[in-house]
Motif scaffolding. Structure first.
Motif, PDB file in Angstrom:
ATOM      1  N   SER A 115      13.306 -11.024  -7.071  1.00 36.10           N
ATOM      2  CA  SER A 115      13.022 -10.303  -6.070  1.00 36.10           C
ATOM      3  C   SER A 115      12.361  -8.281  -5.949  1.00 36.10           C
ATOM      4  CB  SER A 115      14.587 -10.508  -4.949  1.00 36.10           C
ATOM      5  OG  SER A 115      14.113 -11.680  -4.852  1.00 36.10           O
ATOM      6  N   ILE A 116      13.373  -8.821  -6.890  1.00 32.72           N
ATOM      7  CA  ILE A 116      13.032  -7.116  -7.409  1.00 32.72           C
ATOM      8  C   ILE A 116      11.789  -7.398  -7.933  1.00 32.72           C
ATOM      9  CG2 ILE A 116      13.297  -5.292  -9.785  1.00 32.72           C
ATOM     10  CD1 ILE A 116      16.409  -6.852 -10.124  1.00 32.72           C
ATOM     11  N   VAL A 117      10.732  -8.057  -8.630  1.00 28.91           N
ATOM     12  CA  VAL A 117       9.736  -8.315  -8.800  1.00 28.91           C
ATOM     13  C   VAL A 117       9.011  -7.897  -7.663  1.00 28.91           C
ATOM     14  CG1 VAL A 117       7.521  -9.478 -10.048  1.00 28.91           C
ATOM     15  CG2 VAL A 117       9.860  -9.476 -11.224  1.00 28.91           C
ATOM     16  N   ALA A 118       9.089  -8.780  -7.121  1.00 27.55           N
ATOM     17  CA  ALA A 118       8.737  -8.939  -5.622  1.00 27.55           C
ATOM     18  C   ALA A 118       8.627  -7.560  -5.048  1.00 27.55           C
ATOM     19  CB  ALA A 118       8.451 -10.127  -4.560  1.00 27.55           C
ATOM     20  N   VAL A 119       9.675  -7.038  -4.586  1.00 28.96           N
ATOM     21  CA  VAL A 119       9.875  -5.810  -3.590  1.00 28.96           C
ATOM     22  C   VAL A 119       8.745  -5.048  -4.925  1.00 28.96           C
ATOM     23  CG1 VAL A 119      11.138  -4.207  -3.207  1.00 28.96           C
ATOM     24  CG2 VAL A 119      12.020  -6.239  -3.152  1.00 28.96           C
ATOM     25  N   SER A 120       8.972  -4.369  -5.952  1.00 31.99           N
ATOM     26  CA  SER A 120       8.476  -3.130  -6.556  1.00 31.99           C
ATOM     27  C   SER A 120       7.022  -3.623  -6.284  1.00 31.99           C
ATOM     28  CB  SER A 120       8.836  -3.408  -8.300  1.00 31.99           C
ATOM     29  OG  SER A 120       8.626  -4.370  -8.963  1.00 31.99           O
ATOM     30  N   LEU A 121       5.991  -4.803  -6.653  1.00 29.11           N
ATOM     31  CA  LEU A 121       5.507  -5.221  -6.500  1.00 29.11           C
ATOM     32  C   LEU A 121       4.447  -5.056  -5.050  1.00 29.11           C
ATOM     33  CD1 LEU A 121       4.065  -8.117  -9.014  1.00 29.11           C
ATOM     34  CD2 LEU A 121       3.434  -5.980  -8.800  1.00 29.11           C
ATOM     35  N   ILE A 122       5.291  -5.242  -4.254  1.00 37.11           N
ATOM     36  CA  ILE A 122       4.772  -4.621  -2.719  1.00 37.11           C
ATOM     37  C   ILE A 122       4.812  -3.485  -2.232  1.00 37.11           C
ATOM     38  CG2 ILE A 122       5.555  -5.108  -0.308  1.00 37.11           C
ATOM     39  CD1 ILE A 122       6.479  -7.751  -1.117  1.00 37.11           C
ATOM     40  N   ILE A 123       6.170  -2.537  -2.194  1.00 37.66           N
ATOM     41  CA  ILE A 123       5.591  -1.105  -2.506  1.00 37.66           C
ATOM     42  C   ILE A 123       5.020  -0.324  -3.584  1.00 37.66           C
ATOM     43  CG2 ILE A 123       7.277   0.818  -3.300  1.00 37.66           C
ATOM     44  CD1 ILE A 123       9.438  -0.580  -2.685  1.00 37.66           C
ATOM     45  N   PHE A 124       4.728  -0.881  -4.691  1.00 41.81           N
ATOM     46  CA  PHE A 124       4.347  -0.087  -4.977  1.00 41.81           C
ATOM     47  C   PHE A 124       2.328  -0.582  -5.011  1.00 41.81           C
ATOM     48  CE2 PHE A 124       7.191   0.941  -8.579  1.00 41.81           C
ATOM     49  CZ  PHE A 124       7.506   2.061  -8.396  1.00 41.81           C
ATOM     50  N   THR A 125       1.331  -1.785  -4.232  1.00 44.33           N
ATOM     51  CA  THR A 125       0.701  -2.097  -4.776  1.00 44.33           C
ATOM     52  C   THR A 125       0.313  -1.054  -2.425  1.00 44.33           C
ATOM     53  OG1 THR A 125       0.865  -4.054  -5.221  1.00 44.33           O
ATOM     54  CG2 THR A 125      -0.264  -3.775  -3.070  1.00 44.33           C
ATOM     55  N   ILE A 126       1.229  -1.534  -2.448  1.00 48.11           N
ATOM     56  CA  ILE A 126       1.375  -0.341  -0.518  1.00 48.11           C
ATOM     57  C   ILE A 126       0.687   1.151  -0.868  1.00 48.11           C
ATOM     58  CG2 ILE A 126       2.247   0.014   1.592  1.00 48.11           C
ATOM     59  CD1 ILE A 126       3.304  -2.756   1.749  1.00 48.11           C
ATOM     60  N   LEU A 127       1.613   1.592  -1.954  1.00 47.91           N
ATOM     61  CA  LEU A 127       1.123   3.264  -2.189  1.00 47.91           C
ATOM     62  C   LEU A 127      -0.059   2.725  -2.607  1.00 47.91           C
ATOM     63  CD1 LEU A 127       5.001   4.000  -3.671  1.00 47.91           C
ATOM     64  CD2 LEU A 127       3.460   5.846  -1.812  1.00 47.91           C
ATOM     65  N   SER A 128      -0.544   2.182  -3.186  1.00 49.98           N
ATOM     66  CA  SER A 128      -1.822   2.782  -3.853  1.00 49.98           C
ATOM     67  C   SER A 128      -2.310   1.985  -3.309  1.00 49.98           C
ATOM     68  CB  SER A 128      -1.744   1.551  -5.233  1.00 49.98           C
ATOM     69  OG  SER A 128      -1.196   1.319  -6.512  1.00 49.98           O
ATOM     70  N   VAL A 129      -2.285   0.907  -2.163  1.00 45.04           N
ATOM     71  CA  VAL A 129      -3.757   1.334  -1.038  1.00 45.04           C
ATOM     72  C   VAL A 129      -3.415   2.179  -0.044  1.00 45.04           C
ATOM     73  CG1 VAL A 129      -4.021  -0.035   0.972  1.00 45.04           C
ATOM     74  CG2 VAL A 129      -3.753  -1.519  -1.347  1.00 45.04           C
ATOM     75  N   THR A 130      -2.757   2.569   0.351  1.00 39.84           N
ATOM     76  CA  THR A 130      -2.458   3.924   1.557  1.00 39.84           C
ATOM     77  C   THR A 130      -3.315   4.934   0.325  1.00 39.84           C
ATOM     78  OG1 THR A 130       0.028   4.034   0.851  1.00 39.84           O
ATOM     79  CG2 THR A 130      -0.618   2.697   2.970  1.00 39.84           C
ATOM     80  N   THR A 131      -2.519   5.474  -0.722  1.00 39.18           N
ATOM     81  CA  THR A 131      -3.358   6.568  -1.238  1.00 39.18           C
ATOM     82  C   THR A 131      -4.938   6.332  -1.699  1.00 39.18           C
ATOM     83  OG1 THR A 131      -2.170   6.060  -3.450  1.00 39.18           O
ATOM     84  CG2 THR A 131      -0.450   7.517  -1.712  1.00 39.18           C
ATOM     85  N   GLY A 132      -5.521   5.812  -2.335  1.00 41.56           N
ATOM     86  CA  GLY A 132      -5.796   4.771  -2.347  1.00 41.56           C
ATOM     87  C   GLY A 132      -5.894   5.082  -4.321  1.00 41.56           C
ATOM     88  N   ASN A 133      -4.912   5.516  -4.568  1.00 45.05           N
ATOM     89  CA  ASN A 133      -4.908   6.023  -6.646  1.00 45.05           C
ATOM     90  C   ASN A 133      -4.159   4.464  -7.243  1.00 45.05           C
ATOM     91  OD1 ASN A 133      -3.845   6.515  -9.016  1.00 45.05           O
ATOM     92  ND2 ASN A 133      -3.006   9.064  -8.067  1.00 45.05           N
ATOM     93  N   TRP A 134      -4.385   3.958  -7.457  1.00 42.62           N
ATOM     94  CA  TRP A 134      -4.599   2.600  -8.247  1.00 42.62           C
ATOM     95  C   TRP A 134      -3.943   2.631  -9.330  1.00 42.62           C
ATOM     96  CZ3 TRP A 134      -4.840  -0.945  -5.364  1.00 42.62           C
ATOM     97  CH2 TRP A 134      -5.976  -1.484  -4.768  1.00 42.62           C
ATOM     98  N   TRP A 135      -3.476   3.698  -9.841  1.00 49.77           N
ATOM     99  CA  TRP A 135      -2.365   4.445 -10.864  1.00 49.77           C
ATOM    100  C   TRP A 135      -1.240   4.091 -10.492  1.00 49.77           C
ATOM    101  CZ3 TRP A 135      -4.265   4.687 -15.582  1.00 49.77           C
ATOM    102  CH2 TRP A 135      -5.209   4.504 -15.882  1.00 49.77           C
ATOM    103  N   PHE A 136      -0.341   4.396  -9.378  1.00 49.78           N
ATOM    104  CA  PHE A 136       0.935   3.581  -8.818  1.00 49.78           C
ATOM    105  C   PHE A 136       1.185   2.005  -9.086  1.00 49.78           C
ATOM    106  CE2 PHE A 136      -0.061   6.842  -4.962  1.00 49.78           C
ATOM    107  CZ  PHE A 136       1.794   7.707  -5.487  1.00 49.78           C
ATOM    108  N   LEU A 137       0.006   2.022  -9.298  1.00 50.64           N
ATOM    109  CA  LEU A 137       0.649   0.138  -9.606  1.00 50.64           C
ATOM    110  C   LEU A 137       1.471   0.560 -11.455  1.00 50.64           C
ATOM    111  CD1 LEU A 137      -2.233  -2.077  -8.356  1.00 50.64           C
ATOM    112  CD2 LEU A 137      -0.140  -2.036  -7.681  1.00 50.64           C
ATOM    113  N   LEU A 138       0.691   1.295 -11.849  1.00 55.55           N
ATOM    114  CA  LEU A 138       1.713   1.152 -13.408  1.00 55.55           C
ATOM    115  C   LEU A 138       3.328   2.017 -13.618  1.00 55.55           C
ATOM    116  CD1 LEU A 138      -1.292   3.136 -15.466  1.00 55.55           C
ATOM    117  CD2 LEU A 138      -0.997   0.807 -15.713  1.00 55.55           C
ATOM    118  N   ALA A 139       3.562   2.367 -12.208  1.00 53.01           N
ATOM    119  CA  ALA A 139       4.782   2.716 -11.882  1.00 53.01           C
ATOM    120  C   ALA A 139       5.368   0.909 -11.549  1.00 53.01           C
ATOM    121  CB  ALA A 139       5.268   3.714 -10.869  1.00 53.01           C
TER     122      ALA A 139
END
Length: 163
Positions: A115-139
């Protein structure tokens, strides 16, 4: 049309490295007589469970599209492939560890770690998609590592600390 050399190297280099790792792993398992019915059962079960994660990612991507987000085919296919392959590998490792341990992992710990993995992936993927900055996925890498470690390590009892 611009050819992205780094993308081609990553795409085909990743495929070659994956095939080599798969071949080397199977060779080592064959030497140790690890390719048996249990091995086949574990990886078939992992593959079937990973399809549920793949289906969830497809629904999530369709939801993004319905909310007006423009997604291109390469991004969608990459996300689907990454979700399927990563979930297959992670679930296979969890099942392999669980089947070969003297005391099985507690399902609650595994579920919390995943669940920790899934939630972090979802949150950072949404951040990356909305901002257009794919570097958020590294976080998302540190929480993913923490979640995997939490899911794959057995809970220590008080007796283990006294030794």
């Amino acid at each position: 049309m611009e050819v992205q050399i780094g993308g081609l190297i990553g795409l085909y280099g990743g495929a070659v490295m994956g095939i080599l790792a798969w071949w080397f792993g199977r060779r080592m398992a064959k030497k140790q007589r690890g390719l048996d019915e249990l091995h086949d059962h574990i990886w078939q079960k992992a593959r079937s469970i990973s399809w549920f994660f793949t289906l969830a990612s497809i629904y999530l991507l369709f939801t993004f599209i319905m909310f007006g987000m423009e997604l291109k085919a390469p991004i969608v296919l990459a996300v689907i492939m990454l979700v399927h392959m990563a979930s297959w590998g992670i679930i296979g490792v969890i099942l392999s560890i669980n089947m070969n341990m003297s005391e099985p992992l507690k399902p609650s710990r595994v579920k919390l770690g995943i669940s920790i993995v899934a939630v972090s992936l979802i949150i950072f993927t949404i951040l990356s998609v909305t901002t257009g900055n794919w570097w958020f996925l590294l976080a998302s890498v540190p929480p993913n590592i923490i979640g995997l470690i939490f899911a794959l390590t057995p809970e220590r009892s008080g007796e283990d600390f006294e030794k």
